[in-house]
Design a protein around this motif. Structure first.
Motif, PDB file in Angstrom:
ATOM      1  N   LEU A  33     -30.805   8.500  -9.543  1.00 41.80           N
ATOM      2  CA  LEU A  33     -30.310   9.826  -9.167  1.00 41.80           C
ATOM      3  C   LEU A  33     -31.420  10.864  -9.265  1.00 41.80           C
ATOM      4  O   LEU A  33     -31.544  11.741  -8.402  1.00 41.80           O
ATOM      5  N   PHE A  34     -32.233  10.752 -10.272  1.00 38.65           N
ATOM      6  CA  PHE A  34     -33.363  11.651 -10.445  1.00 38.65           C
ATOM      7  C   PHE A  34     -34.343  11.509  -9.282  1.00 38.65           C
ATOM      8  O   PHE A  34     -34.832  12.496  -8.732  1.00 38.65           O
ATOM      9  N   ILE A  35     -34.617  10.289  -8.867  1.00 40.59           N
ATOM     10  CA  ILE A  35     -35.525  10.037  -7.747  1.00 40.59           C
ATOM     11  C   ILE A  35     -34.927  10.566  -6.449  1.00 40.59           C
ATOM     12  O   ILE A  35     -35.622  11.179  -5.630  1.00 40.59           O
ATOM     13  N   VAL A  36     -33.638  10.367  -6.250  1.00 39.15           N
ATOM     14  CA  VAL A  36     -32.959  10.880  -5.054  1.00 39.15           C
ATOM     15  C   VAL A  36     -33.019  12.404  -5.019  1.00 39.15           C
ATOM     16  O   VAL A  36     -33.228  13.005  -3.960  1.00 39.15           O
ATOM     17  N   ALA A  69     -34.645  14.655  -2.123  1.00 39.68           N
ATOM     18  CA  ALA A  69     -33.874  15.715  -1.463  1.00 39.68           C
ATOM     19  C   ALA A  69     -34.631  17.035  -1.490  1.00 39.68           C
ATOM     20  O   ALA A  69     -34.643  17.782  -0.499  1.00 39.68           O
ATOM     21  N   VAL A  70     -35.266  17.345  -2.601  1.00 35.51           N
ATOM     22  CA  VAL A  70     -36.054  18.579  -2.684  1.00 35.51           C
ATOM     23  C   VAL A  70     -37.239  18.521  -1.716  1.00 35.51           C
ATOM     24  O   VAL A  70     -37.514  19.490  -0.998  1.00 35.51           O
ATOM     25  N   ALA A  71     -37.926  17.402  -1.671  1.00 33.37           N
ATOM     26  CA  ALA A  71     -39.068  17.270  -0.757  1.00 33.37           C
ATOM     27  C   ALA A  71     -38.625  17.374   0.703  1.00 33.37           C
ATOM     28  O   ALA A  71     -39.262  18.061   1.508  1.00 33.37           O
ATOM     29  N   ALA A  72     -37.522  16.714   1.052  1.00 32.02           N
ATOM     30  CA  ALA A  72     -37.023  16.765   2.434  1.00 32.02           C
ATOM     31  C   ALA A  72     -36.567  18.173   2.797  1.00 32.02           C
ATOM     32  O   ALA A  72     -36.836  18.660   3.899  1.00 32.02           O
ATOM     33  N   SER A  73     -35.876  18.844   1.879  1.00 31.56           N
ATOM     34  CA  SER A  73     -35.406  20.201   2.177  1.00 31.56           C
ATOM     35  C   SER A  73     -36.580  21.169   2.270  1.00 31.56           C
ATOM     36  O   SER A  73     -36.557  22.104   3.080  1.00 31.56           O
ATOM     37  N   LEU A  74     -37.621  20.956   1.483  1.00 33.69           N
ATOM     38  CA  LEU A  74     -38.806  21.804   1.575  1.00 33.69           C
ATOM     39  C   LEU A  74     -39.505  21.605   2.922  1.00 33.69           C
ATOM     40  O   LEU A  74     -39.922  22.576   3.554  1.00 33.69           O
ATOM     41  N   PHE A 131     -31.506  17.914 -13.175  1.00 36.35           N
ATOM     42  CA  PHE A 131     -30.601  17.659 -12.050  1.00 36.35           C
ATOM     43  C   PHE A 131     -30.108  18.959 -11.428  1.00 36.35           C
ATOM     44  O   PHE A 131     -30.108  19.121 -10.210  1.00 36.35           O
ATOM     45  N   MET A 132     -29.694  19.899 -12.250  1.00 36.04           N
ATOM     46  CA  MET A 132     -29.204  21.179 -11.723  1.00 36.04           C
ATOM     47  C   MET A 132     -30.343  21.976 -11.075  1.00 36.04           C
ATOM     48  O   MET A 132     -30.147  22.596 -10.028  1.00 36.04           O
ATOM     49  N   ALA A 159     -32.903  22.220  -3.739  1.00 39.18           N
ATOM     50  CA  ALA A 159     -32.617  21.577  -2.458  1.00 39.18           C
ATOM     51  C   ALA A 159     -31.578  22.365  -1.668  1.00 39.18           C
ATOM     52  O   ALA A 159     -31.727  22.583  -0.462  1.00 39.18           O
ATOM     53  N   PHE A 160     -30.520  22.810  -2.337  1.00 39.70           N
ATOM     54  CA  PHE A 160     -29.479  23.586  -1.649  1.00 39.70           C
ATOM     55  C   PHE A 160     -30.047  24.870  -1.064  1.00 39.70           C
ATOM     56  O   PHE A 160     -29.767  25.211   0.095  1.00 39.70           O
TER      57      PHE A 160
END
Length: 183
Positions: A18-21, A25-30, A111-112, A118-119
């Motif tokens: 979950l941490f890796i995902v 997600a942060v990298a993709a959203s950036l 996580f938060m 990402a959001f």
């Protein structure tokens, strides 16, 4: 186990995926957020006006520091709208990143922090109002830094933090004079 903060909180191996995902997600959203700069359309609201204010920043007393930052970016990297759009993205990344770093240092909740990052990047990628550089965007990093500085001052007041908060308040005023009304 993965150490997630200076408070020695660990992520156990079953939550490691979950941490890796979350990092992916942060990298993709950036990347999605930065890719929004390369649209070929010119926004019909204020983009041209704000770009001209950056070129002739000394004629715009309402947001001297914001337009000087734009003028400096255009002078260094070329007289193109893409430079100002990338500067917009940089201002947003700083304005979002500073409070998230503060939040992570206070709570250690990776996580938060990553989920919020990402959001916000995805939201800003698809939002219509956050596309071009202007006097508001140039003030956001200073506003964010001032709020984080004031939060750290509330945690542990020192004269140095008060001095830094005063300097950031002055920078915010120079970045956008009407923004001082918020403080």
């Amino acid at each position: 186990m993965i150490m997630t903060s200076r408070h020695h909180k660990y992520i156990d191996m079953k939550h490691r995926w979950l941490f890796i995902v979350m990092w992916i997600a942060v990298a993709a959203s950036l990347l999605l957020f930065i890719a929004g700069s390369f649209r070929s359309t010119i926004f019909l609201q204020d983009e041209g006006y704000q770009a001209l204010n950056c070129l002739y920043y000394s004629d715009s007393p309402i947001a001297m520091l914001s337009f000087y930052m734009g003028h400096l970016a255009v002078s260094l990297f070329g007289n193109e709208l893409i430079v100002l759009r990338l500067l917009t993205r940089l201002c947003y990344i700083v304005a979002i990143g500073l409070p998230l770093i503060y939040y992570y240092r206070r709570t250690g909740n990776a996580f938060m922090t990553l989920g919020t990052a990402a959001f916000l990047m995805v939201y800003l990628s698809y939002s219509f109002y956050f596309k071009f550089y202007g006097w508001d965007v140039g003030a956001y990093p200073f506003m964010s830094a001032l709020l984080v500085c004031l939060m750290t001052y509330i945690d542990h007041p020192t004269r140095v933090k008060a001095l830094i908060a005063g300097a950031l308040c002055a920078a915010l005023t120079l970045a956008r004079i009407p923004a001082i009304v918020a403080f």
